[in-house]
Design an enzyme around this catalytic site. Structure first.
Site, mmCIF file in Angstrom:
data_model
loop_
_atom_site.group_PDB
_atom_site.id
_atom_site.type_symbol
_atom_site.label_atom_id
_atom_site.label_comp_id
_atom_site.label_asym_id
_atom_site.label_seq_id
_atom_site.Cartn_x
_atom_site.Cartn_y
_atom_site.Cartn_z
ATOM 1 N N LYS A 192 62.798 64.161 35.845
ATOM 2 C CA LYS A 192 62.506 64.503 34.198
ATOM 3 C C LYS A 192 61.294 64.036 33.762
ATOM 4 O O LYS A 192 61.189 62.896 33.660
ATOM 5 C CB LYS A 192 63.711 64.435 33.259
ATOM 6 C CG LYS A 192 64.927 65.203 33.673
ATOM 7 C CD LYS A 192 64.751 66.750 33.520
ATOM 8 C CE LYS A 192 66.167 67.356 33.748
ATOM 9 N NZ LYS A 192 65.988 68.800 33.388
ATOM 10 N N ASP A 204 60.106 68.423 36.008
ATOM 11 C CA ASP A 204 60.646 69.211 35.093
ATOM 12 C C ASP A 204 60.376 68.756 33.675
ATOM 13 O O ASP A 204 61.125 67.534 33.105
ATOM 14 C CB ASP A 204 62.264 69.238 35.380
ATOM 15 C CG ASP A 204 62.904 70.171 34.386
ATOM 16 O OD1 ASP A 204 62.334 71.039 33.606
ATOM 17 O OD2 ASP A 204 64.182 70.270 34.658
ATOM 18 N N GLU A 244 58.598 72.336 36.560
ATOM 19 C CA GLU A 244 59.428 73.275 36.023
ATOM 20 C C GLU A 244 59.584 73.292 34.646
ATOM 21 O O GLU A 244 59.318 72.227 34.055
ATOM 22 C CB GLU A 244 61.203 72.637 36.517
ATOM 23 C CG GLU A 244 62.218 73.489 35.931
ATOM 24 C CD GLU A 244 63.419 73.106 36.641
ATOM 25 O OE1 GLU A 244 64.496 73.324 36.282
ATOM 26 O OE2 GLU A 244 63.437 72.548 37.747
ATOM 27 N N GLU A 272 65.867 79.177 33.994
ATOM 28 C CA GLU A 272 67.096 78.660 33.512
ATOM 29 C C GLU A 272 67.421 79.223 32.064
ATOM 30 O O GLU A 272 68.424 79.434 31.805
ATOM 31 C CB GLU A 272 67.444 77.263 33.614
ATOM 32 C CG GLU A 272 66.786 76.368 32.689
ATOM 33 C CD GLU A 272 66.680 74.907 33.126
ATOM 34 O OE1 GLU A 272 67.418 74.439 31.971
ATOM 35 O OE2 GLU A 272 66.571 74.498 34.010
ATOM 36 N N ASP A 279 70.412 81.324 36.959
ATOM 37 C CA ASP A 279 71.325 80.525 36.209
ATOM 38 C C ASP A 279 72.530 81.412 36.315
ATOM 39 O O ASP A 279 72.479 82.502 36.085
ATOM 40 C CB ASP A 279 71.035 80.201 34.770
ATOM 41 C CG ASP A 279 71.970 79.267 34.130
ATOM 42 O OD1 ASP A 279 71.748 77.970 34.092
ATOM 43 O OD2 ASP A 279 73.120 79.837 33.542
ATOM 44 N N HIS A 292 68.866 77.147 39.200
ATOM 45 C CA HIS A 292 69.404 75.999 38.197
ATOM 46 C C HIS A 292 70.711 75.798 38.370
ATOM 47 O O HIS A 292 71.573 76.923 38.189
ATOM 48 C CB HIS A 292 69.021 76.367 36.798
ATOM 49 C CG HIS A 292 69.376 75.298 35.754
ATOM 50 N ND1 HIS A 292 70.333 76.098 34.749
ATOM 51 C CD2 HIS A 292 69.126 74.372 35.388
ATOM 52 C CE1 HIS A 292 70.841 74.858 33.929
ATOM 53 N NE2 HIS A 292 69.874 73.917 34.319
#
Length: 437
Positions: free
Chosen positions: A219, A247, A273, A302, A325, A352
């Site tokens: 992240k 992401d 992402e 997602e 998703d 996701h």
């Protein structure tokens, strides 16, 4: 046996994951993994289970939306629904008054997804098959008849969809056998949530490497220099041969995304992402074009709310990895459309997952995609997050960093009743304890 639906119940179930920063990212700093949890009851006693994923606050709004949609479901039989699944999907998404709250997006679509997930679970249970196997065994025309092609025929027609599925029949049994033996490749997000301290990152990476993981997601988006430091730390730990993804969870504007990710290019991420607003198709296209010379793709989906959005992302070459998703769009029906469009545009699907129960759902969809649509594992993997699986009656099985195909009938949606009661908001034991503090 009568599969007439006699009742639909929905409960607000929340897990206090924010306490230990599980799921934390640049935009969602304190998520409590939660679900609007649906149970469909039938006259014969068979039940269907489904849910839609949320982050705590607001789950009660989704519950209200599910209760509004339930009036369109109770009284119908499973046979009546699946014999015209496209019509039933459109019934739920095109109510003359509730449609105004969407259409086919937002809270109302999250509610539709929860209900339809339960219907698919009921159907798979009635057939005695896990959902992926129900889909794999389905006749191509019956499969296509579950999809609402309204608004997407300029990208994919029903006949094209049928032709794709028919062509994929060749080698299908071998691919199914392969999945049963080896499983579907996964990547882990559990090592590098934004709120985790370095010591925990190191320990989790070390443990993951020992367990056979070779694909890791980090992240980013909180602070650039901190991102550089954390990505360097992770890359040093996993080595140059393993795969790294980053992401940002919608953190940046377009120019900022290009600049920020360019600074992180030295760590050779496969993708960035959700670099910007999940609705900004042209912004994603600009980012994709700018980062292509660096060998970095763009992944998103997602929070993409419908097949129409995915259609435009694909038409605009705005993403290099499609991330479906299990709850954001209209359940299996709409995800089938996305999988088929992605195959036509030759863009790999990397679902996701994470949250609560999302891994349990998408494993079925990606198995179907490989066996009956794409037939390819090139640049493909499914996200895995190691949280809360113990609350499900049929939790995911990971072996050597691969999803092993579920064997129990259904969509793997059913939670343990004891877990539901304990985590029901606000009267469950867990929340009474937290509120008292």
């Amino acid at each position: 046996m009568s599969h007439k639906i006699t009742a639909l119940t929905v409960r607000d179930v929340r897990f206090p994951t924010s306490v230990e920063q599980h799921g934390s990212d640049a935009m969602h700093t304190d998520p409590d993994y939660s679900a609007a949890y649906v149970v469909i009851h039938t006259a014969c006693g068979l039940k269907g289970f489904g849910f839609t994923f949320t982050l705590g606050k607001g789950t009660q709004i989704v519950v209200c939306a599910v209760e509004a949609v339930a009036t369109l479901v109770v009284g119908k039989s499973l046979q009546e629904i699946v014999s015209d699944f496209r019509g039933f999907y459109r019934l739920l998404t095109s109510d003359g008054q509730m449609r105004w709250l969407g259409p086919e997006k937002g809270v109302i679509q999250l509610a539709v997804a929860a209900v339809l997930n339960a219907v698919w679970d009921l159907w798979a249970r009635a057939e005695g098959k896990p959902l992926w196997k129900l889909l794999v065994d389905m006749d191509p025309r019956q499969l296509a008849s579950c999809i609402d092609f309204r608004y997407i025929t300029d990208a994919l027609t029903e006949e094209e969809a049928v032709d794709m599925i028919v062509k994929a029949q060749e080698g299908k049994q071998q691919r199914e056998d392969q999945m049963l033996k080896e499983g579907y490749p996964a990547y882990t997000t559990s090592c590098a949530w934004l709120g985790y301290p370095d010591q925990l990152l190191r320990q989790l990476c070390t443990d993951a490497l020992k367990s056979g993981w070779t694909r890791f997601k980090v992240k980013v988006g909180g602070d650039l220099e901190d991102d550089v430091r954390r990505c360097r730390l992770i890359r040093q730990m996993i080595g140059p041969e393993n795969t790294l993804m980053i992401d940002a969870n919608q953190r940046w504007g377009v120019a900022e995304a290009i600049s920020w990710v360019s600074r992180l290019a030295e760590f050779k991420p496969l993708w960035i992402e959700e670099p910007t607003s999940p609705d900004d198709i042209l912004g994603h296209a600009a980012i994709s074009k700018a980062l292509a010379p660096l060998g970095i793709g763009v992944a998103t989906g997602e929070q993409c709310h419908s097949r129409v959005m995915f259609k435009q992302f694909l038409q605009a070459s705005a993403l290099q990895f499609v991330q479906i998703d299990g709850c954001r769009v209209g359940s299996v029906n709409e995800n089938l459309a996305v999988l088929l469009m992605a195959h036509k545009f030759q863009v790999p699907v990397c679902p996701h997952a994470g949250g609560v129960g999302l891994c349990e759902l998408v494993q079925h969809l990606i198995l179907f995609d490989y066996i009956s649509v794409s037939g390819s594992l090139s640049n493909r993997m499914c996200e895995y997050v190691d949280h809360l699986h113990e609350h499900f009656t049929s939790p995911v099985v990971i072996r050597d960093a691969h999803y092993m195909p579920p064997k129990d009938p259904g969509f793997s949606c059913e939670m343990l009743e004891s877990s539901v009661q304990r985590h029901q908001y606000p009267e469950g034991e867990v929340w009474k304890l937290n509120i008292s503090k």
